[in-house]
Design a protein around this motif. Structure first.
Motif, PDB file in Angstrom:
ATOM      1  N   SER A  77     -22.782   5.763   1.301  1.00 62.16           N
ATOM      2  CA  SER A  77     -22.093   5.431   0.057  1.00 62.16           C
ATOM      3  C   SER A  77     -22.364   6.511  -0.997  1.00 62.16           C
ATOM      4  CB  SER A  77     -22.542   4.062  -0.444  1.00 62.16           C
ATOM      5  OG  SER A  77     -21.818   3.679  -1.584  1.00 62.16           O
ATOM      6  N   ARG A  82     -16.419   4.850   1.827  1.00 64.23           N
ATOM      7  CA  ARG A  82     -16.259   3.384   1.702  1.00 64.23           C
ATOM      8  C   ARG A  82     -17.122   2.766   2.793  1.00 64.23           C
ATOM      9  NH1 ARG A  82     -10.376   1.626   1.044  1.00 64.23           N
ATOM     10  NH2 ARG A  82     -10.922   1.716  -1.166  1.00 64.23           N
ATOM     11  N   PHE A 158     -14.076  -5.416  -2.509  1.00 62.61           N
ATOM     12  CA  PHE A 158     -13.921  -3.952  -2.541  1.00 62.61           C
ATOM     13  C   PHE A 158     -13.267  -3.507  -3.842  1.00 62.61           C
ATOM     14  CE2 PHE A 158     -14.481  -4.089   2.117  1.00 62.61           C
ATOM     15  CZ  PHE A 158     -15.366  -3.037   2.261  1.00 62.61           C
ATOM     16  N   GLU A 162     -15.728  -1.211  -6.249  1.00 64.46           N
ATOM     17  CA  GLU A 162     -15.418   0.224  -6.304  1.00 64.46           C
ATOM     18  C   GLU A 162     -14.828   0.654  -7.649  1.00 64.46           C
ATOM     19  OE1 GLU A 162     -12.914   1.022  -2.950  1.00 64.46           O
ATOM     20  OE2 GLU A 162     -14.528   0.733  -1.485  1.00 64.46           O
ATOM     21  N   ASP A 200      -6.891   3.828  -1.934  1.00 62.73           N
ATOM     22  CA  ASP A 200      -7.811   4.845  -1.403  1.00 62.73           C
ATOM     23  C   ASP A 200      -9.140   4.787  -2.157  1.00 62.73           C
ATOM     24  OD1 ASP A 200      -5.970   5.771   0.413  1.00 62.73           O
ATOM     25  OD2 ASP A 200      -5.154   7.291  -0.968  1.00 62.73           O
ATOM     26  N   PHE A 201     -10.205   5.120  -1.454  1.00 60.60           N
ATOM     27  CA  PHE A 201     -11.534   5.155  -2.072  1.00 60.60           C
ATOM     28  C   PHE A 201     -11.605   6.311  -3.073  1.00 60.60           C
ATOM     29  CE2 PHE A 201     -16.020   6.421  -2.284  1.00 60.60           C
ATOM     30  CZ  PHE A 201     -16.583   5.203  -2.625  1.00 60.60           C
TER      31      PHE A 201
END
Lengths: 407, 185
Positions: A77, A82, A158, A162, A200-201
């Motif tokens: 991470s 992710r 998530f 994030e 998208d991350f």
């Protein structure tokens, strides 16, 4: 994209573990570092199979313990991926040291915790001992009541974790066996819908960005430690709920399924109510409906987000109720019980401070039957009729031997 | 609400059977639940699995059940466990055995006066699939006794559920389901 998509039926019959594994596939996790433990094993097994079959572009890291599993997740991470994993019980306990590292380093790791009792005596079945153990670790904690929730809450977790204004790890809890190994209909998202929901991350201060070198996991002593911890607490208290609410709203637009920080059922005119977590919320809802047919105005409050604790929201949900039962599925070992204490704190400064009693139940997977809940609501109504708590403040439900009660 | 309890040995496919049945029923718009008691059971240990079926969302997560149907897929469990526990007056039993109904009741007096159907799922499985996995034949027998679905619809659904298995095994399972449907009495 370099992976295959999977065609799902609108409703699939999945247990909670498989529902979580499918959510991890659809979220396209870059790295899963995992060490298997009952009853959470099928989640990471499922991810690794999807990976091997070409449905995910990512990496599965086999490690030698849960401490190493979370350490691997922290490294991945921090590097800018992710990341997710799963565990239960003793494995969770072994992870605890690294849980504080993950949250202190502000790494948005997702941990599926399939709740199970803690030894000794050894027991693989579901209770909330491990979930309670994590409650001061600085993670966000979501609670699923059924396989559908276990699926949906992964996407929501998530999206929240994030978010660059949050950047905190999150756990999704489900009841060992009662959710994890119970197959029920789960309404699915398509792969595009699921992935599109979280997007998208977007890395932040990632270690693999060599143009902008950063340090993770630093040492601070008396000079800065307190400020870091205070800032983390501040963000948990002020920034997380608005983001969770926004994610709940967006998810409702996408799926039609509505989640709330505090879930209230039959509470508008309730005299008596049960506050609980996990599968018990749904069983209690069914019993509350039956109690209303018998003339007892019964309601149920389920807590969807355990950390941060929805202090104001729960007081609001319990407004006007006369008698409340707090159900704890973890041995408090010398105290009144987590939910009892949190509710007492939330209600103490309210005008109509309701009668509050605590119950310990279901340890090591002991069944919570509808009969138990009928008796419980009947007892609460007796408190209302008498105008005072007629029992001791802490009682045990479903334990063999002489009736246990304290305080 | 329709409730079913399976008596099985770990490894005989009761969980797969319960989940497969739930999967078929779910495709017809009903709500389903399938679960089991595991503990740390090893292969061969007696275990129970469960189905719930309803027209509305199933929120009851208690493990306690007063079943409408009891499936016994291992013949010895009639003697070593209590297959009549928590039963209702009108609970129906489908029991795997090579005995006749009369011989079965005589050998286990607890079954006296119960609505019992017998079928030799172990023998059928061995002769068709080649292994003593009695779960799919039990479902064939259940289709006959309950009249839940047309047997052809049920077999078509099971083909889809078993689609990861080799074609030969799928075909054998279909024969096993049909045989149990025809032979249960």
């Amino acid at each position: 994209m370099a992976f295959d998509k999977m065609e799902l039926k609108d409703i699939e019959v999945w247990d909670g573990n498989f529902a979580a594994a499918q959510a991890l596939r659809q979220c396209q996790i870059d790295v899963v570092a995992a060490y298997p433990i009952t009853p959470s094993t099928p989640i990471v097994e499922g991810y690794s199979k999807f990976l091997a079959d070409g449905y995910v572009e990512g990496e599965f890291v086999m490690v030698e313990s849960e401490h190493a599993a979370m350490s691997g997740c922290i490294g991945a991470s921090a590097a800018g991926g992710r990341v997710a994993t799963a565990t239960s019980s003793q494995g969770f306990a072994l992870m605890v040291e690294t849980l504080y590292q993950a949250s202190g380093m502000r790494l948005p790791i997702i941990l599926n915790v399939v709740n199970r009792a803690l030894a000794a005596p050894l027991n693989v079945n579901g209770d909330h001992s491990d979930m309670y153990l994590g409650r001061d670790s600085g993670w966000i904690q979501f609670d699923a009541y059924c396989p559908q929730d276990a699926y949906d809450l992964n996407f929501i977790a998530f999206k929240v974790a994030e978010d660059h204004d949050v950047r905190l790890p999150a756990m999704i809890h489900q009841d060992g066996f009662m959710t994890s190994h119970t197959a029920q209909g789960v309404h699915t998202l398509t792969d595009d819908q699921g992935y599109g929901f979280i997007g998208d991350f977007k890395p932040m201060n990632d270690m693999l960005d060599f143009e902008h070198p950063v340090t993770h996991g630093v040492q601070t002593e008396e000079d800065w430690h307190f400020e870091h911890k205070a800032r983390q607490h501040n963000d948990l208290m002020t920034k997380v709920f608005p983001k969770i609410q926004a994610a709940f709203d967006d998810f409702e637009k996408l799926s039609g399924r509505k989640y709330n920080l505090v879930e209230s059922y039959d509470m508008d005119d309730a005299d008596v109510c049960v506050v609980c977590l996990g599968t018990s919320v749904e069983t209690a809802r069914e019993v509350a409906t039956e109690m209303r047919e018998k003339g007892i105005k019964a309601g149920v409050v389920g807590i969807r987000v355990i950390r941060p604790f929805p202090f104001m929201e729960i007081a609001e949900a319990l407004k006007g109720v006369k008698a409340i039962a707090a159900l704890d599925r973890s041995s408090p070992n010398g105290a009144p019980g987590m939910l009892f204490n949190e509710l007492a704190g939330a209600l103490y400064n309210t005008a109509d401070r309701a009668m509050l009693s605590g119950y310990v139940y279901g340890l090591g997977g002991r069944d919570l039957t509808k009969k138990h809940l009928v008796d419980l609501y009947t007892e609460l109504q007796a408190n209302v009729d008498a105008g005072k708590v007629t029992t001791q403040l802490q009682q045990f439900i479903g334990v063999r031997g002489p009736k246990l009660s304290f305080l | 609400m329709l409730e079913i309890r399976w008596h099985s040995r770990a490894g005989q496919g009761a969980v797969t059977g319960a989940k497969g049945l739930a999967d078929v029923i779910s495709t017809t718009g009903k709500h389903v639940q399938a679960f089991a008691f595991y503990g740390s059971a090893k292969r061969g240990a007696a275990m129970t699995a469960y189905n719930r079926v309803d027209d509305k969302t199933i929120m009851n997560h208690e493990k306690y059940m007063e079943p409408d149907f009891v499936f016994v897929i291992d013949p010895a469990l009639v003697y070593t466990t209590d297959v009549t526990i928590n039963a209702k007056e009108n609970t129906k039993y489908i029991i795997t055995t090579h005995l006749t109904k009369e011989e079965l009741v005589e050998s286990q007096p607890k079954l006296e006066g119960k609505e019992i159907y017998t079928v030799d799922c172990i023998k059928i499985a061995q002769e068709t699939i080649g292994r003593p996995i009695p779960n799919t034949p039990m479902l064939g027998a259940f289709m006959k006794i309950s009249g839940m679905y047309d047997i052809e619809f049920f077999k078509d659904s099971m083909v889809r559920i078993l689609d990861k298995l080799p074609q030969k095994i799928i075909d054998a399972n279909m024969i096993a389901i049909q045989r149990a449907y025809d032979e249960v009495k």
